[in-house]
Scaffold this motif. Structure first.
Motif, PDB file in Angstrom:
ATOM      1  N   THR A   1      -0.403   1.463   0.515  1.00  0.00           N
ATOM      2  CA  THR A   1      -0.415   2.913   0.349  1.00  0.00           C
ATOM      3  C   THR A   1      -0.721   3.213  -1.114  1.00  0.00           C
ATOM      4  O   THR A   1      -0.537   2.362  -1.988  1.00  0.00           O
ATOM      5  CB  THR A   1       0.939   3.543   0.747  1.00  0.00           C
ATOM      6  OG1 THR A   1       1.963   2.996  -0.079  1.00  0.00           O
ATOM      7  CG2 THR A   1       1.248   3.301   2.213  1.00  0.00           C
ATOM      8  N   ARG A   2      -1.211   4.419  -1.366  1.00  0.00           N
ATOM      9  CA  ARG A   2      -1.555   4.837  -2.725  1.00  0.00           C
ATOM     10  C   ARG A   2      -0.687   6.031  -3.111  1.00  0.00           C
ATOM     11  O   ARG A   2      -0.209   6.770  -2.251  1.00  0.00           O
ATOM     12  CB  ARG A   2      -3.037   5.250  -2.791  1.00  0.00           C
ATOM     13  CG  ARG A   2      -3.984   4.148  -2.319  1.00  0.00           C
ATOM     14  CD  ARG A   2      -5.352   4.696  -2.034  1.00  0.00           C
ATOM     15  NE  ARG A   2      -5.247   5.778  -1.055  1.00  0.00           N
ATOM     16  CZ  ARG A   2      -6.250   6.571  -0.702  1.00  0.00           C
ATOM     17  NH1 ARG A   2      -7.430   6.428  -1.224  1.00  0.00           N
ATOM     18  NH2 ARG A   2      -6.068   7.519   0.192  1.00  0.00           N
ATOM     19  N   TRP A   3      -0.530   6.220  -4.388  1.00  0.00           N
ATOM     20  CA  TRP A   3       0.240   7.345  -4.916  1.00  0.00           C
ATOM     21  C   TRP A   3      -0.242   8.654  -4.291  1.00  0.00           C
ATOM     22  O   TRP A   3       0.551   9.505  -3.894  1.00  0.00           O
ATOM     23  CB  TRP A   3       0.118   7.376  -6.432  1.00  0.00           C
ATOM     24  CG  TRP A   3       0.756   8.563  -7.071  1.00  0.00           C
ATOM     25  CD1 TRP A   3       0.122   9.664  -7.588  1.00  0.00           C
ATOM     26  CD2 TRP A   3       2.151   8.800  -7.259  1.00  0.00           C
ATOM     27  NE1 TRP A   3       1.036  10.558  -8.087  1.00  0.00           N
ATOM     28  CE2 TRP A   3       2.298  10.051  -7.897  1.00  0.00           C
ATOM     29  CE3 TRP A   3       3.293   8.073  -6.952  1.00  0.00           C
ATOM     30  CZ2 TRP A   3       3.532  10.588  -8.221  1.00  0.00           C
ATOM     31  CZ3 TRP A   3       4.520   8.606  -7.282  1.00  0.00           C
ATOM     32  CH2 TRP A   3       4.631   9.856  -7.911  1.00  0.00           C
ATOM     33  N   SER A   4      -1.534   8.824  -4.182  1.00  0.00           N
ATOM     34  CA  SER A   4      -2.103  10.074  -3.673  1.00  0.00           C
ATOM     35  C   SER A   4      -1.938  10.250  -2.165  1.00  0.00           C
ATOM     36  O   SER A   4      -2.223  11.327  -1.637  1.00  0.00           O
ATOM     37  CB  SER A   4      -3.585  10.171  -4.035  1.00  0.00           C
ATOM     38  OG  SER A   4      -4.310   9.101  -3.430  1.00  0.00           O
TER      39      SER A   4
ATOM     40  N   ASN B   1       0.932  10.213  -0.516  1.00  0.00           N
ATOM     41  CA  ASN B   1       2.149  10.975  -0.219  1.00  0.00           C
ATOM     42  C   ASN B   1       1.866  12.470  -0.290  1.00  0.00           C
ATOM     43  O   ASN B   1       1.103  12.937  -1.121  1.00  0.00           O
ATOM     44  CB  ASN B   1       3.251  10.647  -1.232  1.00  0.00           C
ATOM     45  CG  ASN B   1       3.956   9.350  -0.937  1.00  0.00           C
ATOM     46  OD1 ASN B   1       3.601   8.619  -0.027  1.00  0.00           O
ATOM     47  ND2 ASN B   1       4.966   9.051  -1.721  1.00  0.00           N
TER      48      ASN B   1
ATOM     49  N   TYR C   1       4.529   5.845  -0.356  1.00  0.00           N
ATOM     50  CA  TYR C   1       4.121   5.035  -1.494  1.00  0.00           C
ATOM     51  C   TYR C   1       5.376   4.603  -2.230  1.00  0.00           C
ATOM     52  O   TYR C   1       6.296   5.414  -2.391  1.00  0.00           O
ATOM     53  CB  TYR C   1       3.229   5.847  -2.438  1.00  0.00           C
ATOM     54  CG  TYR C   1       2.889   5.096  -3.706  1.00  0.00           C
ATOM     55  CD1 TYR C   1       1.833   4.197  -3.722  1.00  0.00           C
ATOM     56  CD2 TYR C   1       3.645   5.264  -4.852  1.00  0.00           C
ATOM     57  CE1 TYR C   1       1.539   3.490  -4.869  1.00  0.00           C
ATOM     58  CE2 TYR C   1       3.356   4.558  -6.000  1.00  0.00           C
ATOM     59  CZ  TYR C   1       2.310   3.661  -6.008  1.00  0.00           C
ATOM     60  OH  TYR C   1       2.019   2.958  -7.139  1.00  0.00           O
ATOM     61  N   PRO C   2       5.509   3.391  -2.676  1.00  0.00           N
ATOM     62  CA  PRO C   2       4.605   2.247  -2.542  1.00  0.00           C
ATOM     63  C   PRO C   2       5.033   1.334  -1.392  1.00  0.00           C
ATOM     64  O   PRO C   2       6.180   0.906  -1.327  1.00  0.00           O
ATOM     65  CB  PRO C   2       4.765   1.526  -3.879  1.00  0.00           C
ATOM     66  CG  PRO C   2       6.203   1.770  -4.253  1.00  0.00           C
ATOM     67  CD  PRO C   2       6.553   3.130  -3.672  1.00  0.00           C
TER      68      PRO C   2
END
Length: 141
Positions: free
Chosen positions: A18-21, A23, A76-77
């Motif tokens: 998953t990426r920060w963006s 969420n 994330y994460p």
């Protein structure tokens, strides 16, 4: 379904971080991002194993149907496992079935239907050659 049964039910598994963006304001991966994970796993397979040329190839796959059933949130994460199989392979279409898991926990299940068409005319074309071979590898009997 235990982990071993789930693993055997899909021909290909890929880790997807998953990426920060990913969420949303509710603190979990937004529902639309699950579709992006599934679409990416499908297209990575088509490009790497089937030789699909997304930029200049004569045939392209168009999504004509998709569905996702959500079971549990991700955030994330994390690293998710995405399982991929082919549920149906027709003359010019394919139904991909996908499973998103975290440590064996079902997060989502879904499907995509691609119809392969001529890039210029957008008319259906048969799935042949290395692309068909790559798709046949994903059929779980």
């Amino acid at each position: 379904m235990d982990d071993a049964t789930a693993a055997a039910a899909y021909a290909h598994w890929r880790d997807v971080p998953t990426r920060w963006s990913d969420n949303d304001v509710y603190g979990h991966v937004n529902n639309a991002v699950y579709y992006a994970y599934m679409d990416s796993v499908i297209n990575d397979w088509l490009i790497a194993r089937g030789g699909l040329d997304i930029h200049a190839g004569a045939a392209i796959g168009l999504c004509v149907e998709s569905h996702c059933a959500y079971h549990a949130p991700a955030a994330y994460p994390e690293t998710l496992r995405v399982g991929l199989r082919v549920g149906h392979l027709g003359r010019s279409s394919v139904r991909y079935e996908l499973a998103l898991r975290r440590d064996g926990t079902p997060l989502a299940d879904g499907w995509f239907v691609h119809v392969f068409v001529d890039r210029a005319t957008r008319r259906p074309v048969p799935v042949t050659g290395p692309l068909r071979g790559a798709l046949e590898e994903l059929v779980v009997r």
